[in-house]
Design a protein around this motif. Structure first.
Motif, PDB file in Angstrom:
ATOM      1  N   ILE A  58       1.921 -10.821  -0.661  1.00 38.90           N
ATOM      2  CA  ILE A  58       3.345 -10.919  -0.258  1.00 38.90           C
ATOM      3  C   ILE A  58       4.026  -9.632  -0.530  1.00 38.90           C
ATOM      4  CG2 ILE A  58       4.097 -12.238  -2.306  1.00 38.90           C
ATOM      5  CD1 ILE A  58       5.457 -12.904   1.092  1.00 38.90           C
ATOM      6  N   GLU A  59       3.668  -9.098  -1.860  1.00 43.74           N
ATOM      7  CA  GLU A  59       4.339  -7.722  -2.085  1.00 43.74           C
ATOM      8  C   GLU A  59       3.927  -6.595  -1.123  1.00 43.74           C
ATOM      9  OE1 GLU A  59       4.979  -6.644  -6.249  1.00 43.74           O
ATOM     10  OE2 GLU A  59       3.377  -8.081  -6.628  1.00 43.74           O
ATOM     11  N   SER A  60       2.856  -6.587  -0.589  1.00 47.30           N
ATOM     12  CA  SER A  60       2.284  -5.586   0.343  1.00 47.30           C
ATOM     13  C   SER A  60       3.013  -5.786   1.540  1.00 47.30           C
ATOM     14  CB  SER A  60       0.813  -5.468   0.431  1.00 47.30           C
ATOM     15  OG  SER A  60       0.176  -5.248  -0.684  1.00 47.30           O
ATOM     16  N   LEU A  61       3.088  -7.207   1.927  1.00 49.82           N
ATOM     17  CA  LEU A  61       3.799  -7.504   3.161  1.00 49.82           C
ATOM     18  C   LEU A  61       5.444  -7.020   3.343  1.00 49.82           C
ATOM     19  CD1 LEU A  61       4.148  -8.891   5.998  1.00 49.82           C
ATOM     20  CD2 LEU A  61       4.354 -11.262   4.868  1.00 49.82           C
ATOM     21  N   ARG A  62       6.021  -7.524   2.109  1.00 56.01           N
ATOM     22  CA  ARG A  62       7.458  -7.100   1.889  1.00 56.01           C
ATOM     23  C   ARG A  62       7.831  -5.545   1.864  1.00 56.01           C
ATOM     24  NH1 ARG A  62       8.848 -11.917  -2.344  1.00 56.01           N
ATOM     25  NH2 ARG A  62       9.272 -13.366  -0.662  1.00 56.01           N
ATOM     26  N   SER A  63       6.876  -4.795   1.275  1.00 53.64           N
ATOM     27  CA  SER A  63       6.937  -3.468   1.180  1.00 53.64           C
ATOM     28  C   SER A  63       6.889  -3.083   2.666  1.00 53.64           C
ATOM     29  CB  SER A  63       6.091  -2.817   0.208  1.00 53.64           C
ATOM     30  OG  SER A  63       6.151  -3.214  -0.937  1.00 53.64           O
ATOM     31  N   THR A  64       5.948  -3.264   3.260  1.00 53.34           N
ATOM     32  CA  THR A  64       5.620  -2.977   4.765  1.00 53.34           C
ATOM     33  C   THR A  64       6.947  -3.112   5.632  1.00 53.34           C
ATOM     34  OG1 THR A  64       3.471  -3.398   4.475  1.00 53.34           O
ATOM     35  CG2 THR A  64       4.057  -3.113   6.828  1.00 53.34           C
ATOM     36  N   GLU A  65       7.332  -4.439   5.627  1.00 54.92           N
ATOM     37  CA  GLU A  65       8.420  -4.736   6.328  1.00 54.92           C
ATOM     38  C   GLU A  65       9.689  -3.982   6.065  1.00 54.92           C
ATOM     39  OE1 GLU A  65       7.200  -9.385   7.455  1.00 54.92           O
ATOM     40  OE2 GLU A  65       8.650  -8.856   5.648  1.00 54.92           O
ATOM     41  N   ALA A  66       9.976  -3.675   4.791  1.00 54.01           N
ATOM     42  CA  ALA A  66      11.199  -2.705   4.263  1.00 54.01           C
ATOM     43  C   ALA A  66      10.735  -1.465   5.024  1.00 54.01           C
ATOM     44  CB  ALA A  66      11.313  -2.806   2.880  1.00 54.01           C
ATOM     45  N   TRP A  67       9.753  -0.840   4.865  1.00 52.09           N
ATOM     46  CA  TRP A  67       9.535   0.482   5.187  1.00 52.09           C
ATOM     47  C   TRP A  67       9.661   0.684   6.755  1.00 52.09           C
ATOM     48  CZ3 TRP A  67       5.100   0.749   1.193  1.00 52.09           C
ATOM     49  CH2 TRP A  67       5.549   1.282  -0.002  1.00 52.09           C
ATOM     50  N   LEU A  68       9.175  -0.436   7.326  1.00 48.53           N
ATOM     51  CA  LEU A  68       9.217  -0.368   8.762  1.00 48.53           C
ATOM     52  C   LEU A  68      10.935  -0.242   9.257  1.00 48.53           C
ATOM     53  CD1 LEU A  68       6.626  -2.889  10.143  1.00 48.53           C
ATOM     54  CD2 LEU A  68       6.982  -0.510  10.835  1.00 48.53           C
ATOM     55  N   GLU A  69      11.693  -1.223   8.483  1.00 48.43           N
ATOM     56  CA  GLU A  69      13.158  -1.454   8.683  1.00 48.43           C
ATOM     57  C   GLU A  69      13.672   0.152   8.505  1.00 48.43           C
ATOM     58  OE1 GLU A  69      14.725  -4.268   9.494  1.00 48.43           O
ATOM     59  OE2 GLU A  69      16.529  -3.180   9.771  1.00 48.43           O
ATOM     60  N   ASN A  70      13.060   0.856   7.593  1.00 48.60           N
ATOM     61  CA  ASN A  70      13.821   2.204   7.140  1.00 48.60           C
ATOM     62  C   ASN A  70      13.158   3.230   7.947  1.00 48.60           C
ATOM     63  OD1 ASN A  70      15.500   1.168   5.388  1.00 48.60           O
ATOM     64  ND2 ASN A  70      13.960   0.986   3.846  1.00 48.60           N
ATOM     65  N   ASN A  71      12.056   3.062   9.057  1.00 44.10           N
ATOM     66  CA  ASN A  71      11.269   3.940   9.617  1.00 44.10           C
ATOM     67  C   ASN A  71      10.727   4.843   8.899  1.00 44.10           C
ATOM     68  OD1 ASN A  71      12.945   2.979  11.913  1.00 44.10           O
ATOM     69  ND2 ASN A  71      14.579   4.386  11.650  1.00 44.10           N
ATOM     70  N   LEU A  72      10.077   4.430   7.920  1.00 44.13           N
ATOM     71  CA  LEU A  72       9.111   5.221   6.916  1.00 44.13           C
ATOM     72  C   LEU A  72       7.636   5.169   7.214  1.00 44.13           C
ATOM     73  CD1 LEU A  72      11.008   4.821   3.622  1.00 44.13           C
ATOM     74  CD2 LEU A  72      11.007   6.722   5.015  1.00 44.13           C
ATOM     75  N   VAL A  73       7.212   4.475   8.439  1.00 39.09           N
ATOM     76  CA  VAL A  73       5.662   4.175   8.612  1.00 39.09           C
ATOM     77  C   VAL A  73       5.645   4.866   9.918  1.00 39.09           C
ATOM     78  CG1 VAL A  73       4.068   2.599   9.125  1.00 39.09           C
ATOM     79  CG2 VAL A  73       5.871   1.629   7.503  1.00 39.09           C
ATOM     80  N   HIS A  74       4.552   5.793   9.851  1.00 43.90           N
ATOM     81  CA  HIS A  74       4.075   6.422  11.110  1.00 43.90           C
ATOM     82  C   HIS A  74       2.765   6.000  11.771  1.00 43.90           C
ATOM     83  CE1 HIS A  74       6.590   9.289   8.408  1.00 43.90           C
ATOM     84  NE2 HIS A  74       6.911   9.508   9.371  1.00 43.90           N
ATOM     85  N   PHE A  75       2.032   5.134  11.040  1.00 44.64           N
ATOM     86  CA  PHE A  75       0.477   4.717  11.574  1.00 44.64           C
ATOM     87  C   PHE A  75       0.412   3.374  10.828  1.00 44.64           C
ATOM     88  CE2 PHE A  75       0.522   9.297  10.581  1.00 44.64           C
ATOM     89  CZ  PHE A  75       0.105   9.697  11.705  1.00 44.64           C
ATOM     90  N   PHE A  76      -0.338   2.575  11.576  1.00 40.05           N
ATOM     91  CA  PHE A  76      -0.992   1.429  11.241  1.00 40.05           C
ATOM     92  C   PHE A  76      -2.528   1.760  11.428  1.00 40.05           C
ATOM     93  CE2 PHE A  76       2.849  -0.889  11.242  1.00 40.05           C
ATOM     94  CZ  PHE A  76       2.844  -1.810  10.364  1.00 40.05           C
ATOM     95  N   ALA A  77      -3.478   1.248  10.549  1.00 36.18           N
ATOM     96  CA  ALA A  77      -4.850   1.694  10.611  1.00 36.18           C
ATOM     97  C   ALA A  77      -5.536   0.344   9.885  1.00 36.18           C
ATOM     98  CB  ALA A  77      -5.193   3.048   9.905  1.00 36.18           C
TER      99      ALA A  77
END
Ligand SMILES: [Fe+2]
Length: 262
Positions: free
Chosen positions: A170-189
């Motif tokens: 759950i923690e990895s999921l929440r961080s992923t969602e938060a960083w997506l919201e903040n446009n901090l993710v450039h790639f999924f692999a």
């Protein structure tokens, strides 16, 4: 889709154990819609990275796989002082497809103090660091401003597709969602290691991303940005990073309440 982080080379690290398993991973990726798969063997204290040996294995594997997916070479580069010296001496041996993009893996529980200097040194050497799976790293999760700071300084961020599907907790999921919201993710692999527990699959992640954030973002993070990386081009324009909102806690609420003089 293009997968820039995967461990399909047989007997190279803790990824594919045999040639048959490597072949099964590549076929699974191709059937899932992955057109290019970057093999990124570990380069750390446990596994020695041998680029020539890896290239030889890629040629053998590609011959058995056929045209799709196209196999390319990169490396899962663990950030240590020894590795830093190696990469600045000859970075094309370590970067993705001989470009200036370098996957950078941090220790799970601890970030060395001069880390900002090290990232800066990599950039001065002409490299673009791609921070791998920060959502699985407790240090990044506990310090939400850290990732923003590094992104603002030119680092890029790769999140594991399975984290977005909740398979790393759950923690990895929440961080992923938060960083997506903040446009901090450039790639999924995929960061795939086998065909069962950590498979080379991206389509489910793409579908979730398209549903939750729109097809344009899904295309950017899983097709256009990784395409630019393997071609050694600048990333196409994307939404600018925004500062994470501070977490609401009872402590903060209490401080505000006391501050208001009630
Ligand atoms: Fe990896």
């Amino acid at each position: 889709m293009i997968d820039i982080h995967c461990h399909p080379l047989p007997e190279q690290d803790d990824g594919a154990g045999t040639f048959e398993e490597a072949l099964a991973m590549c076929r699974m990726a191709g059937e899932d819609g992955i057109t290019h798969l970057v093999a990124t063997p570990h380069c750390n204290y446990q596994f020695r990275f041998e680029p020539e040996e890896c290239r030889r294995k890629i040629v053998q594997l590609q011959a058995a796989v056929g045209e799709r997916p196209q196999l390319l070479l990169g490396c899962d580069f663990h950030l240590s002082i020894e590795n830093l010296q190696r990469v600045t001496a000859d970075h094309r041996q370590y970067t993705i497809n001989g470009t200036s993009y370098l996957l950078v893996e941090f220790d799970e529980h601890f970030l060395p103090d001069p880390m900002e200097n090290i990232l800066y040194d990599l950039q001065v050497a002409g490299l673009t660091p791609i921070i791998t799976h920060p959502e699985r790293n407790g240090m990044f999760r506990r310090k939400p401003d850290l990732l923003l700071r590094w992104v603002l300084r030119g680092c890029l961020v790769q999140v594991t597709a399975q984290s977005y599907l909740g398979k790393f907790g759950i923690e990895s999921l929440r961080s992923t969602e938060a960083w997506l919201e903040n446009n901090l993710v450039h790639f999924f692999a995929s960061d795939a290691h086998d065909t069962r527990r950590r498979p080379p699959l991206l389509s489910q992640c793409y579908q979730k991303l398209a549903t939750e954030r729109g097809e344009e973002i899904a295309d950017l993070l899983m097709k256009k940005n990784p395409q630019a990386v393997i071609e050694g081009k600048p990333l196409p324009p994307g939404p600018p990073p925004v500062e994470p909102k501070p977490k609401r806690s009872w402590y903060a609420f209490l401080q505000r309440w006391i501050g208001s003089g009630r």
